[in-house]
Design an enzyme around this catalytic site. Sequence first.
Site, mmCIF file in Angstrom:
data_model
loop_
_atom_site.group_PDB
_atom_site.id
_atom_site.type_symbol
_atom_site.label_atom_id
_atom_site.label_comp_id
_atom_site.label_asym_id
_atom_site.label_seq_id
_atom_site.Cartn_x
_atom_site.Cartn_y
_atom_site.Cartn_z
ATOM 1 C CG HIS A 11 45.282 47.743 37.618
ATOM 2 N ND1 HIS A 11 44.890 48.617 36.651
ATOM 3 C CD2 HIS A 11 44.268 46.667 37.649
ATOM 4 C CE1 HIS A 11 43.702 48.253 36.221
ATOM 5 N NE2 HIS A 11 43.524 47.112 36.666
HETATM 6 N N1 LIG Z 1 35.022 47.058 28.607
HETATM 7 C C1 LIG Z 1 34.061 46.474 28.938
HETATM 8 N N2 LIG Z 1 32.802 46.163 28.711
HETATM 9 C C2 LIG Z 1 32.175 45.498 29.297
HETATM 10 N N3 LIG Z 1 32.387 44.356 30.065
HETATM 11 C C3 LIG Z 1 33.616 44.421 30.422
HETATM 12 C C4 LIG Z 1 34.602 45.220 29.918
HETATM 13 N N4 LIG Z 1 35.886 44.846 30.346
HETATM 14 C C5 LIG Z 1 35.761 43.927 31.265
HETATM 15 N N5 LIG Z 1 34.468 43.334 31.162
HETATM 16 C C6 LIG Z 1 34.026 42.092 32.042
HETATM 17 O O1 LIG Z 1 34.502 42.247 33.015
HETATM 18 C C7 LIG Z 1 34.919 40.778 33.285
HETATM 19 C C8 LIG Z 1 36.401 40.938 34.081
HETATM 20 O O2 LIG Z 1 35.980 41.435 35.367
HETATM 21 P P1 LIG Z 1 37.069 41.578 36.576
HETATM 22 O O3 LIG Z 1 38.044 40.192 36.407
HETATM 23 O O4 LIG Z 1 36.676 41.846 37.781
HETATM 24 O O5 LIG Z 1 38.096 42.832 35.972
HETATM 25 P P2 LIG Z 1 39.458 42.959 35.550
HETATM 26 O O6 LIG Z 1 39.614 42.318 34.175
HETATM 27 O O7 LIG Z 1 39.859 44.200 35.606
HETATM 28 O O8 LIG Z 1 40.427 41.986 36.597
HETATM 29 C C9 LIG Z 1 35.081 40.381 31.902
HETATM 30 O O9 LIG Z 1 34.941 39.005 32.218
HETATM 31 C C10 LIG Z 1 33.896 41.046 31.121
HETATM 32 O O10 LIG Z 1 32.860 40.203 31.426
HETATM 33 MG MG LIG Z 2 41.972 42.561 37.856
#
Ligand SMILES: Nc1ncnc2c1ncn2[C@@H]1O[C@H](COP(=O)(O)OP(=O)(O)O)[C@@H](O)[C@H]1O
Ligand SMILES: [Mg+2]
Lengths: 126, 126, 206, 206
Positions: A11
């Site tokens: 990241h």
């Molecule tokens: N392994 C996974 N399978 C399905 N959905 C996921 C998974 N990990 C995260 N998500 C979805 O992604 C969302 C978060 O998105 P985002 O904030 O853009 O990503 P990050 O957590 O990388 O910052 C979560 O609220 C969830 O709904």
């Molecule tokens: Mg993120």
Amino acid sequence: MSNVGIVLISHSPKVVEGIKDIIRQMVPDVPVELAGGTDDGSIGTNVEKIQNAIENAYNEKGVLLFFDLGSAMMNAELAVEMTDYEKVKVVKAPLLEGAYVAAVESGMGKTLEEVEKAARNVFDQT
Amino acid sequence: MSNVGIVLISHSPKVVEGIKDIIRQMVPDVPVELAGGTDDGSIGTNVEKIQNAIENAYNEKGVLLFFDLGSAMMNAELAVEMTDYEKVKVVKAPLLEGAYVAAVESGMGKTLEEVEKAARNVFDQT
Amino acid sequence: MELQIKQVISWMEKTNEKIQSNKEYLTSLDQAIGDGDHGLNMARGFQEVVNKLSSSNYTYVSDVLKDVSMTLLSKVGGASGPLYGTAFLKMSTALKGIETVDYPQFKKAVVEAVNGVKERGKANKGEKTMIDVWEPIVDFLQKQDNLEAKELESTAEKAMEATQDLKATKGRAAYLKERSIGHLDPGSVSSYYIFAALSEVLEEGA
Amino acid sequence: MELQIKQVISWMEKTNEKIQSNKEYLTSLDQAIGDGDHGLNMARGFQEVVNKLSSSNYTYVSDVLKDVSMTLLSKVGGASGPLYGTAFLKMSTALKGIETVDYPQFKKAVVEAVNGVKERGKANKGEKTMIDVWEPIVDFLQKQDNLEAKELESTAEKAMEATQDLKATKGRAAYLKERSIGHLDPGSVSSYYIFAALSEVLEEGA
Ligand SMILES: Nc1ncnc2c1ncn2[C@@H]1O[C@H](COP(=O)(O)OP(=O)(O)O)[C@@H](O)[C@H]1O
Ligand SMILES: [Mg+2]
Ligand SMILES: Nc1ncnc2c1ncn2[C@@H]1O[C@H](COP(=O)(O)OP(=O)(O)O)[C@@H](O)[C@H]1O
Ligand SMILES: [Mg+2]
Ligand SMILES: [Mg+2]
Ligand SMILES: [Mg+2]
């Protein structure tokens, strides 16, 4: 003769740059390519950066991908699915410690499978 | 109420800066102090940097130290022996992954022992 | 129901509007149980989607969806990038060569999409992720012979609200374990916007 | 034998000379089975040691050794920093309050030093580290009632050379496993310089 290539996905751009600095001290002649941060350099990951890194690290020995968290793994797997190369694999190992061991093993001319195994077992060895 | 402090020790200043960036996105309110590189900022580790980091991260909940390779562990253990504080411990866990989990757990108000355990087991969970 | 290029583009535009006006809200949800970037991620991603679609010409619905996918993949730095990217890519593949999408075709596309998301995220229903909205939508679609726009929206809304009581076992919120309970899943809320936007498009088209 | 402040300072100066003139050699040894910084690490560390000692006044040998330790700890970025730092700190502690160090006291100090290094590095003899020079030196000292300077030097030299055939199981070279065989251990070579310098000081003093 070529060596298994290493792709570092984090990241944070700084994290992968720093890991490469540490690796380069010990292993000068193994392809190490970076995919840190999003397309605009902020915290996150980017599949195109990973695809480019695979492209640059690739040789007939193959390429191993190391990642840090969540979306890094998803984007790594996506990039592997999208590439036409066959010997490209995502490794489930600690990013820094796994990649370090992998680079050393790669530098010794090991195969993709051998390098991956060493990286996965990095915390058993010590 | 305070949270267990985290000290990140790496041969590379960039590595610990980047890890802190990643942690800070998710955990704003836990002490995270850095000891990356030698006293002149090149690749290596430095016990005085670690001592300062412990000093700055310390509170009654204690401090956990995360390291990358070889001399980083030795200098971490040296720093722990040299400090007058009692609740200061070196954790044997992957640097990035362990410290990330530790920061999250610390942010939930967990004890030193609980945080350490979570960090050590980071690769069992997932 | 029928979906043509015009409707799909409108679907994306309405999604973008909802996301832009709820950017801060999505951010606050992700701050509670994540890293606080979901609002930014989605706002940036869907703005780029809308820009891309408005500057291109399309013959097939699948080409629109492919561009949606590629744009989200390259512009969303978080987990929602590869996840939504996969969802729209699967829809695109399922609808290849079709000019006017009918209900059975649409159903099949959404089924493929949710399967893709589950594979990409190695997750299933009940883990407090966007799957907890997508899978109830699939169940709902499977039960109908014709798409009721209003019901689509309310199904998505209920599913989204139900994520509040779940404990996260996938994604960043999983690091928080029990502490994730009592908060909405950010990705389920953005998924709700996607289906709410679709519902509006279908209503207008009806 | 007798060691006073003057001799200890001279010991460190001679060590520094050897290290400075073999900096490239130590570097090349560490490039073969390590990260290539041992020459730089040692050259920087011992230069700072010599600077520090020449600008300070001392009453006890232990204070000199304490400054050696602290300087190496803070100025050597590699594993040899905490290891040599520990070695000289243990010697300093063992010789506390003594103005003229006699042979039994010196012996005890070196025993403490090697125990400290083994603890710090979690290593033992045979793992291709500096311990493979320090431990033979201890064995040699234990067998004598008086220190033979020439023999001290040749013991260290033989021990250093014997590291060539060992397989590394500690330190960076351990990552190379079998590949570490056939190369001298860099830390054993720098340890040899330390004992060779001591031997010279003792000869001059004799
Ligand atoms: N392994 C996974 N399978 C399905 N959905 C996921 C998974 N990990 C995260 N998500 C979805 O992604 C969302 C978060 O998105 P985002 O904030 O853009 O990503 P990050 O957590 O990388 O910052 C979560 O609220 C969830 O709904
Ligand atoms: Mg993120
Ligand atoms: N665990 C250990 N125990 C004892 N000595 C060690 C250990 N690790 C490394 N060494 C010694 O340190 C030397 C390397 O020193 P240096 O190059 O300064 O450190 P680094 O490997 O951190 O770059 C090795 O040649 C070896 O003699
Ligand atoms: Mg997020
Ligand atoms: Mg070295
Ligand atoms: Mg080094």
